[in-house]
Design a protein around this motif. Structure first.
Motif, PDB file in Angstrom:
ATOM      1  N   ARG A   1       4.692   2.092  -4.267  1.00  0.00           N
ATOM      2  CA  ARG A   1       4.291   4.039  -3.569  1.00  0.00           C
ATOM      3  C   ARG A   1       5.144   4.775  -4.727  1.00  0.00           C
ATOM      4  NH1 ARG A   1       8.366   8.001  -0.597  1.00  0.00           N
ATOM      5  NH2 ARG A   1       6.694   9.430   0.252  1.00  0.00           N
ATOM      6  N   ALA A   2       6.027   3.937  -6.064  1.00  0.00           N
ATOM      7  CA  ALA A   2       6.681   5.198  -6.882  1.00  0.00           C
ATOM      8  C   ALA A   2       5.702   5.177  -7.749  1.00  0.00           C
ATOM      9  CB  ALA A   2       8.259   4.483  -7.149  1.00  0.00           C
ATOM     10  N   ALA A   3       4.619   4.343  -8.262  1.00  0.00           N
ATOM     11  CA  ALA A   3       3.926   4.829  -9.107  1.00  0.00           C
ATOM     12  C   ALA A   3       3.446   5.312  -8.483  1.00  0.00           C
ATOM     13  CB  ALA A   3       3.202   2.673  -9.941  1.00  0.00           C
ATOM     14  N   ARG A   4       2.457   5.500  -7.426  1.00  0.00           N
ATOM     15  CA  ARG A   4       1.255   6.145  -7.267  1.00  0.00           C
ATOM     16  C   ARG A   4       1.904   7.940  -6.690  1.00  0.00           C
ATOM     17  NH1 ARG A   4      -1.791   4.049  -2.093  1.00  0.00           N
ATOM     18  NH2 ARG A   4      -2.070   1.651  -2.507  1.00  0.00           N
ATOM     19  N   GLN A   5       2.909   7.780  -6.753  1.00  0.00           N
ATOM     20  CA  GLN A   5       3.929   9.570  -7.150  1.00  0.00           C
ATOM     21  C   GLN A   5       4.329   9.647  -8.168  1.00  0.00           C
ATOM     22  OE1 GLN A   5       7.404   8.902  -4.822  1.00  0.00           O
ATOM     23  NE2 GLN A   5       6.443   9.438  -2.691  1.00  0.00           N
TER      24      GLN A   5
ATOM     25  N   ALA B   1       8.212   1.126  -9.938  1.00  0.00           N
ATOM     26  CA  ALA B   1       7.035   1.478 -10.257  1.00  0.00           C
ATOM     27  C   ALA B   1       6.243   0.417 -10.219  1.00  0.00           C
ATOM     28  CB  ALA B   1       7.240   2.802 -10.561  1.00  0.00           C
ATOM     29  N   LEU B   2       5.251   0.024  -9.456  1.00  0.00           N
ATOM     30  CA  LEU B   2       4.499  -1.511 -10.529  1.00  0.00           C
ATOM     31  C   LEU B   2       3.291  -0.804  -9.683  1.00  0.00           C
ATOM     32  CD1 LEU B   2       6.708  -4.081  -8.314  1.00  0.00           C
ATOM     33  CD2 LEU B   2       7.146  -3.095 -11.174  1.00  0.00           C
ATOM     34  N   LEU B   3       2.367  -1.358 -10.918  1.00  0.00           N
ATOM     35  CA  LEU B   3       0.771  -1.868 -10.542  1.00  0.00           C
ATOM     36  C   LEU B   3       0.487  -3.245 -10.344  1.00  0.00           C
ATOM     37  CD1 LEU B   3      -0.563   1.346 -13.506  1.00  0.00           C
ATOM     38  CD2 LEU B   3       0.100   1.256 -11.058  1.00  0.00           C
ATOM     39  N   ALA B   4      -0.830  -3.341  -9.894  1.00  0.00           N
ATOM     40  CA  ALA B   4      -1.178  -4.599 -10.217  1.00  0.00           C
ATOM     41  C   ALA B   4      -2.449  -4.024 -10.799  1.00  0.00           C
ATOM     42  CB  ALA B   4      -1.769  -4.886  -8.418  1.00  0.00           C
TER      43      ALA B   4
ATOM     44  N   LEU C   1       1.880   8.467 -10.552  1.00  0.00           N
ATOM     45  CA  LEU C   1       0.617   8.753 -11.685  1.00  0.00           C
ATOM     46  C   LEU C   1      -0.025   9.099 -10.692  1.00  0.00           C
ATOM     47  CD1 LEU C   1       1.214   4.792 -12.586  1.00  0.00           C
ATOM     48  CD2 LEU C   1       1.334   6.544 -13.839  1.00  0.00           C
ATOM     49  N   ASP C   2      -0.125  10.310  -9.600  1.00  0.00           N
ATOM     50  CA  ASP C   2      -0.913  10.320  -8.886  1.00  0.00           C
ATOM     51  C   ASP C   2      -2.251   9.461  -7.992  1.00  0.00           C
ATOM     52  OD1 ASP C   2      -1.777  12.605  -7.372  1.00  0.00           O
ATOM     53  OD2 ASP C   2      -2.773  13.629  -9.273  1.00  0.00           O
ATOM     54  N   LEU C   3      -1.714   8.796  -7.708  1.00  0.00           N
ATOM     55  CA  LEU C   3      -2.351   7.765  -7.285  1.00  0.00           C
ATOM     56  C   LEU C   3      -2.936   7.548  -5.746  1.00  0.00           C
ATOM     57  CD1 LEU C   3      -2.237   4.398  -9.273  1.00  0.00           C
ATOM     58  CD2 LEU C   3      -3.658   5.648  -9.423  1.00  0.00           C
ATOM     59  N   ASP C   4      -3.572   7.601  -4.831  1.00  0.00           N
ATOM     60  CA  ASP C   4      -4.249   7.012  -3.186  1.00  0.00           C
ATOM     61  C   ASP C   4      -4.599   6.205  -3.710  1.00  0.00           C
ATOM     62  OD1 ASP C   4      -6.380   8.231  -4.334  1.00  0.00           O
ATOM     63  OD2 ASP C   4      -5.922  10.160  -3.551  1.00  0.00           O
ATOM     64  N   ASP C   5      -5.456   5.511  -1.883  1.00  0.00           N
ATOM     65  CA  ASP C   5      -6.220   4.336  -1.900  1.00  0.00           C
ATOM     66  C   ASP C   5      -7.414   5.033  -2.569  1.00  0.00           C
ATOM     67  OD1 ASP C   5      -3.836   3.498  -0.879  1.00  0.00           O
ATOM     68  OD2 ASP C   5      -4.375   3.683   0.900  1.00  0.00           O
ATOM     69  N   LYS C   6      -8.259   5.864  -2.280  1.00  0.00           N
ATOM     70  CA  LYS C   6      -9.411   6.150  -2.770  1.00  0.00           C
ATOM     71  C   LYS C   6      -9.574   6.467  -4.408  1.00  0.00           C
ATOM     72  CE  LYS C   6     -12.721  10.195  -2.456  1.00  0.00           C
ATOM     73  NZ  LYS C   6     -12.517  12.000  -1.771  1.00  0.00           N
ATOM     74  N   ARG C   7      -8.985   6.798  -4.737  1.00  0.00           N
ATOM     75  CA  ARG C   7      -8.610   6.859  -6.353  1.00  0.00           C
ATOM     76  C   ARG C   7      -8.452   5.437  -7.391  1.00  0.00           C
ATOM     77  NH1 ARG C   7      -4.698   9.808 -10.791  1.00  0.00           N
ATOM     78  NH2 ARG C   7      -6.481   9.468 -12.920  1.00  0.00           N
ATOM     79  N   ILE C   8      -7.580   4.221  -6.236  1.00  0.00           N
ATOM     80  CA  ILE C   8      -7.701   3.105  -7.012  1.00  0.00           C
ATOM     81  C   ILE C   8      -8.965   2.156  -6.785  1.00  0.00           C
ATOM     82  CG2 ILE C   8      -6.698   0.919  -6.263  1.00  0.00           C
ATOM     83  CD1 ILE C   8      -3.789   2.792  -5.366  1.00  0.00           C
ATOM     84  N   ALA C   9      -9.377   2.845  -5.002  1.00  0.00           N
ATOM     85  CA  ALA C   9     -10.137   1.886  -4.445  1.00  0.00           C
ATOM     86  C   ALA C   9     -11.872   2.481  -5.587  1.00  0.00           C
ATOM     87  CB  ALA C   9     -11.576   2.390  -3.331  1.00  0.00           C
ATOM     88  N   ALA C  10     -11.991   3.576  -5.810  1.00  0.00           N
ATOM     89  CA  ALA C  10     -13.547   3.908  -7.395  1.00  0.00           C
ATOM     90  C   ALA C  10     -12.868   2.745  -8.500  1.00  0.00           C
ATOM     91  CB  ALA C  10     -13.156   5.659  -7.412  1.00  0.00           C
ATOM     92  N   GLY C  11     -11.760   2.948  -8.872  1.00  0.00           N
ATOM     93  CA  GLY C  11     -11.949   1.865 -10.100  1.00  0.00           C
ATOM     94  C   GLY C  11     -11.247   2.922 -10.945  1.00  0.00           C
ATOM     95  N   VAL C  12      -9.913   3.008 -11.398  1.00  0.00           N
ATOM     96  CA  VAL C  12      -9.559   3.244 -12.558  1.00  0.00           C
ATOM     97  C   VAL C  12      -8.784   2.662 -13.561  1.00  0.00           C
ATOM     98  CG1 VAL C  12      -7.144   3.743 -10.709  1.00  0.00           C
ATOM     99  CG2 VAL C  12      -7.822   5.200 -12.848  1.00  0.00           C
ATOM    100  N   PRO C  13      -8.809   2.298 -14.981  1.00  0.00           N
ATOM    101  CA  PRO C  13      -8.348   2.243 -15.656  1.00  0.00           C
ATOM    102  C   PRO C  13      -6.441   2.170 -16.027  1.00  0.00           C
ATOM    103  CG  PRO C  13      -9.556   2.611 -16.834  1.00  0.00           C
ATOM    104  CD  PRO C  13      -9.929   3.132 -15.544  1.00  0.00           C
TER     105      PRO C  13
ATOM    106  N   LEU D   1       0.959  -1.373   0.174  1.00  0.00           N
ATOM    107  CA  LEU D   1      -0.504  -0.186  -0.025  1.00  0.00           C
ATOM    108  C   LEU D   1       0.659   1.328   0.250  1.00  0.00           C
ATOM    109  CD1 LEU D   1      -2.771  -0.967   2.811  1.00  0.00           C
ATOM    110  CD2 LEU D   1      -3.016  -1.029  -0.290  1.00  0.00           C
ATOM    111  N   GLY D   2       1.737   1.104   0.259  1.00  0.00           N
ATOM    112  CA  GLY D   2       2.897   2.366  -0.385  1.00  0.00           C
ATOM    113  C   GLY D   2       3.288   3.123   1.602  1.00  0.00           C
TER     114      GLY D   2
END
Length: 318
Positions: free
Chosen positions: A241-245, A226-229, A247-259, A166-167
């Protein structure tokens, strides 16, 4: 005693200068040790040591980390162990969970407290590689008199933090040495080795957490993996964490569903990149197995015909 007094005087002088603390991470750590943790540089203290039950509980909480890091610790020790180095793997509290060291060096490192079950947080022993890397959440090199306590100024150490899937900060890996000839160049090389090891452990933890997902490497020039699942529908399940930084990702955005393909297309200014290519190839294979029958292909993929048509249109699959 003269060396202890000289070091203590210097620590007090620097730590009481706000400008020094603002400009130097070491001075800022020294200031934390005095003001936040109530430590004094002249103290001859050893790191706190957990009881057997406490140590076993700490290891149980970090069981996945220990399992993943074991091979990496062995490989790293095979490289640096003969140079008089000791390796520690700690949790996020600075508790030494695993140790690697040469038998001939054990007595020296045990006397310094570099042993399993000890606590190398800043609160326990002041400025040190492990505690300061955890406090600052970054890789550090702490050489000799950069340590807060005078009792540790014979040590040189380099430490890198390890993050979970989770970073979040989850652990640290450290190389320490008592050798007087440990130069800045030597510590720089060891620092790179320990950062590389931390990155491999972090990537391994991420893959373990998302064992059933497709793992995509985000091509960025940034410290850490920098990895995505990604799931079967191209939605991001997790990110390092590197991928989150990046790509401007956080838990909320991931939970909402982003392609994932949308993220990578944004990052590459319109170039679809490797992920859409892989998805396009996967769609074409399924359509081929279904002899071009869209309804059958949708059933094989477990999605609706409408969703499949949207994917086909987006990926230019006829």
């Amino acid at each position: 005693m003269a060396a202890v007094r000289e070091h203590s005087d210097y620590v007090y002088k620097v730590a009481h200068q706000p400008s020094a603390a603002a400009s130097s991470p070491i001075a800022a750590s020294w200031r934390r040790c005095m003001t936040l943790h109530g430590l004094a540089p002249e103290e001859g203290r050893q790191p706190l040591r957990l009881s057997g039950a406490e140590f076993e509980l700490a290891r149980q909480r970090s069981a996945e980390l220990i399992l993943e890091a074991g091979g990496e610790l062995d490989r790293l020790f095979a490289t640096v162990g003969r140079a008089g180095c000791c390796l520690l793997l700690t949790d996020d509290k600075g508790v030494a969970l695993e140790r690697r060291g040469a038998v001939g060096d054990d007595a020296d490192f045990r006397d310094l407290g570099l042993w399993s079950g000890t606590v190398w947080s800043e609160a326990s022993v002041g400025t040190n590689g492990i505690g300061t890397a955890i406090a600052d959440e970054r890789a550090v090199v702490i050489q000799r008199d950069q340590h807060f306590l005078s009792s540790n100024i014979a040590l040189s150490c380099t430490t890198a933090p390890i993050r979970d899937h989770l970073g979040r900060l989850a652990a640290a890996i450290d190389i320490s040495t008592c050798r007087a000839d440990a130069s800045e160049m030597t510590m720089s090389l060891l620092s790179q080795a320990v950062r590389d090891a931390a990155a491999r452990i972090e990537a391994g933890l991420f893959r373990r957490a998302f064992a059933s997902a497709r793992i995509v490497l985000v091509p960025v020039d940034r410290a850490g993996p920098a990895l995505l699942a990604v799931d079967r529908d191209d939605l991001v399940l997790g990110a390092t964490r590197a991928a989150r930084q990046w790509l401007d990702l956080d838990d909320k955005r991931i939970a909402a569903g982003v392609p994932a393909s949308d993220l990578l297309r944004e990052d590459t200014s319109g170039d679809a990149g490797e992920l859409p290519d892989a998805e396009r190839a996967a769609l074409r294979r399924v359509l081929s197995r279904a002899n071009g029958n869209v309804s059958m292909a949708a059933d094989l993929l477990g999605i609706s015909r409408a969703t499949l048509y949207r994917k086909m249109k987006r990926l230019h699959v006829n």
